[in-house]
Design an enzyme around this catalytic site. Sequence first.
Site, PDB file in Angstrom:
ATOM      1  N   VAL B  12      -5.317 -72.948 -27.147  1.00 33.45           N
ATOM      2  CA  VAL B  12      -4.487 -74.416 -26.176  1.00 33.45           C
ATOM      3  C   VAL B  12      -2.989 -74.418 -26.226  1.00 33.45           C
ATOM      4  CG1 VAL B  12      -6.515 -76.292 -27.598  1.00 33.45           C
ATOM      5  CG2 VAL B  12      -3.987 -75.358 -28.646  1.00 33.45           C
ATOM      6  N   PHE B  14       1.122 -73.241 -26.727  1.00 40.59           N
ATOM      7  CA  PHE B  14       2.271 -73.100 -27.871  1.00 40.59           C
ATOM      8  C   PHE B  14       1.822 -75.020 -27.806  1.00 40.59           C
ATOM      9  CE2 PHE B  14       5.430 -69.766 -27.774  1.00 40.59           C
ATOM     10  CZ  PHE B  14       4.642 -69.352 -27.898  1.00 40.59           C
ATOM     11  N   HIS B  15       1.350 -75.988 -28.719  1.00 46.05           N
ATOM     12  CA  HIS B  15       1.258 -77.324 -29.450  1.00 46.05           C
ATOM     13  C   HIS B  15       1.877 -76.778 -30.808  1.00 46.05           C
ATOM     14  CE1 HIS B  15      -1.211 -79.208 -26.348  1.00 46.05           C
ATOM     15  NE2 HIS B  15      -1.282 -78.022 -25.725  1.00 46.05           N
ATOM     16  N   LEU B  16       1.628 -77.985 -31.340  1.00 44.75           N
ATOM     17  CA  LEU B  16       2.866 -78.441 -32.894  1.00 44.75           C
ATOM     18  C   LEU B  16       2.184 -77.483 -33.546  1.00 44.75           C
ATOM     19  CD1 LEU B  16       3.171 -81.946 -32.820  1.00 44.75           C
ATOM     20  CD2 LEU B  16       4.778 -80.006 -32.278  1.00 44.75           C
ATOM     21  N   ALA B  19       3.353 -73.991 -33.024  1.00 46.74           N
ATOM     22  CA  ALA B  19       4.905 -73.829 -32.895  1.00 46.74           C
ATOM     23  C   ALA B  19       5.338 -74.064 -34.450  1.00 46.74           C
ATOM     24  CB  ALA B  19       4.952 -74.940 -32.859  1.00 46.74           C
TER      25      ALA B  19
END
Lengths: 584, 92
Positions: B12, B14-16, B19
């Site tokens: 998906v 660089f989602h939270l 990150a």
Amino acid sequence: MDTYQGIAASPGYAAGPVHAIRQRAIVPVRRTVRVSEVPDEIKRFGKAVEKARSGLRELIDRLASELGPEGSDILSSQLMILDDEMVWDATLAVIRLERINAEAAFGRTMGELAARFLEIEDETFRERVNDLRDVEQRVLRGFEDSDRPHLVSPDIPSVISARNLTPSDTALLGRNNVLGFVMDEGGNTSHVAILARSIGVPAIVGLKGRAVALKSGSQVAIDGTDGRLVTDPDQEILEKFILLTRQQVVVNQKLEHLKDVPAVTPDGHRVEMMANIELPVEVEEALARGAEGIGLLRTEYLFFQHQTIPTEDDQVRVYSEIVRRMDGRPVIFRTLDVGGDKVSDYLGAKREYNPFLGWRGIRFSLANRLLFKTQIKAIHRAGASGRIKLMFPMVTGLEELREARQVVAEALEELAAQGLEHDPDVPVGIMIETPSAVLAADILAAECDFFSIGTNDLIQYTLAMDRGNSRVSYLYRPLHPAILRSIRMTVEAGHRAGIPVGLCGEMGSETRLAEVLLGLGLDEISLHGAALPKVKQVIRWTDFTEAQRLVDELLKLGTADDADRWLAEYIAERKRQRERGDHE
Amino acid sequence: MKTVTATVSDPVGFHLRAAGRIVKLTKTFDSEVTIRYNGRSANAKSIMGLASLAAEFGTEVLIEVSGFDEDDALLKLVKLIEIDLAIAEDQQ
């Protein structure tokens, strides 16, 4: 007096004064500071962040006890924002270089970050902006000396109105004096809707501006069953609603004794009554209404609420909690059903031209094998805490079922190799919700352990009508001969193969259809907890053979109109019979 | 200072969560790390900065590292972004 239509989010009636919640936003005022004051400003920033952090921690604890760990996770990401290096660096740099006060510097940092997120062409990031704004306001409140709460609970029984309430807002609000909710935004699965259903008060969402227009203290009557809001009701309406509220209590009390008795007809036919749920918090209500199990556990919530893919362990935690609370009663897990009306950009399911015929249900899962296998592993691991079943959505043929079972086999192998505790022998079933699955039901029945008919989609696909399209929604007719035949065909195919056939979907919650579903021979009905006792009551006073005769009659009729009329007359006649019986 | 490109392996992007994992690793180094993508740059010790890059699955990001442990940092970051992000953290 005016009436407005919204989305019915939690059934029931209420009448009373409005308690309006206005989310007051703080706008920081910029002021220049002397060089000698810079260290003080930095200290003030640190203190405001600390205040926001401890407030958040408190809320997380409260939410975790109310909603389970998944409810509080939304706020955990806010904690991360508070401690983010970039947020700190940028804020301190602005204070030092431009010599302005801390709140203005922080406000600007957050504004710039929000702008950056808004530029991204991805729904998820744009939604994150709400988190940023929430954090910003929290910290800005931290600068204020008073501990005045930004949200006040009602002193007298009231209907809560707002644009929308966040989980933290509802936790702050509490449950005292809450008669019901009216919201401008949100859908059936919004936090307020779920909370309202779990505490048993009516709620209407999606009122598009009507809710915030309400003034505190003005009178309203709300009908959460049909999603109607009546403003400044006259005496007649007010009395009617107060009466309905009372009747509701009486009916609930009358049905209370049904909680622990099975749904058995006078001639000894047994139907299992199950509940449809989505969250751990809904288990209590389901059990209170006498559910013998969970017939449909929707697993999407977990994926949507996080806006990131939950890890296997996250899923195991939430699933196990539900299984454990059901205490040995079966829980049917439906694997992720995204797409269609539940598009989630972050999962890569982009909006499609024809979403209901697109990349959804099992198709999506099979294309995302890793995600799918992770979920299947988590479900099997949760099986160690009780009794579970596994169910795949939107199956159209044997290829999909076989491929999905292959993933299950791989998952089981991996779990065994990893030595993780799990249930190795979970029954596997499918949703019957496409015309192709109905027509191929005999073929599918040979390779799975149970069926569950999903009537919302089955009606939509069979009658080729989009329920969300108001021009064709009149075509939504559960008693259309094609629908009755589809259900009968599915039940017969399942029973010939020796597997049970259940039904989950809104048809199950319609009391008037209870006799029809009984007569169609369904082994299990799964429905919204609130509707369960009434449907059980109908089953307990209807002979199975009589219900079968009713279905035979309905199947002879050519139109849904005729069937509706026939059923209405039948129900009226039965009621007269019962009343005569009561007097004798 | 050393730079290298890496292909994002998280399905998906660089989602939270991704990150967060990058930040956790980067904070173990003394080096300053900047990640560039699509004309933007972010401090790799900031979750919000990284997430706002919105680097998608299969695209390349540029990693810039400077500091005494830059070689070690570079190697481990490339491994994380190119390989480990494809697998959920609790399965490693």
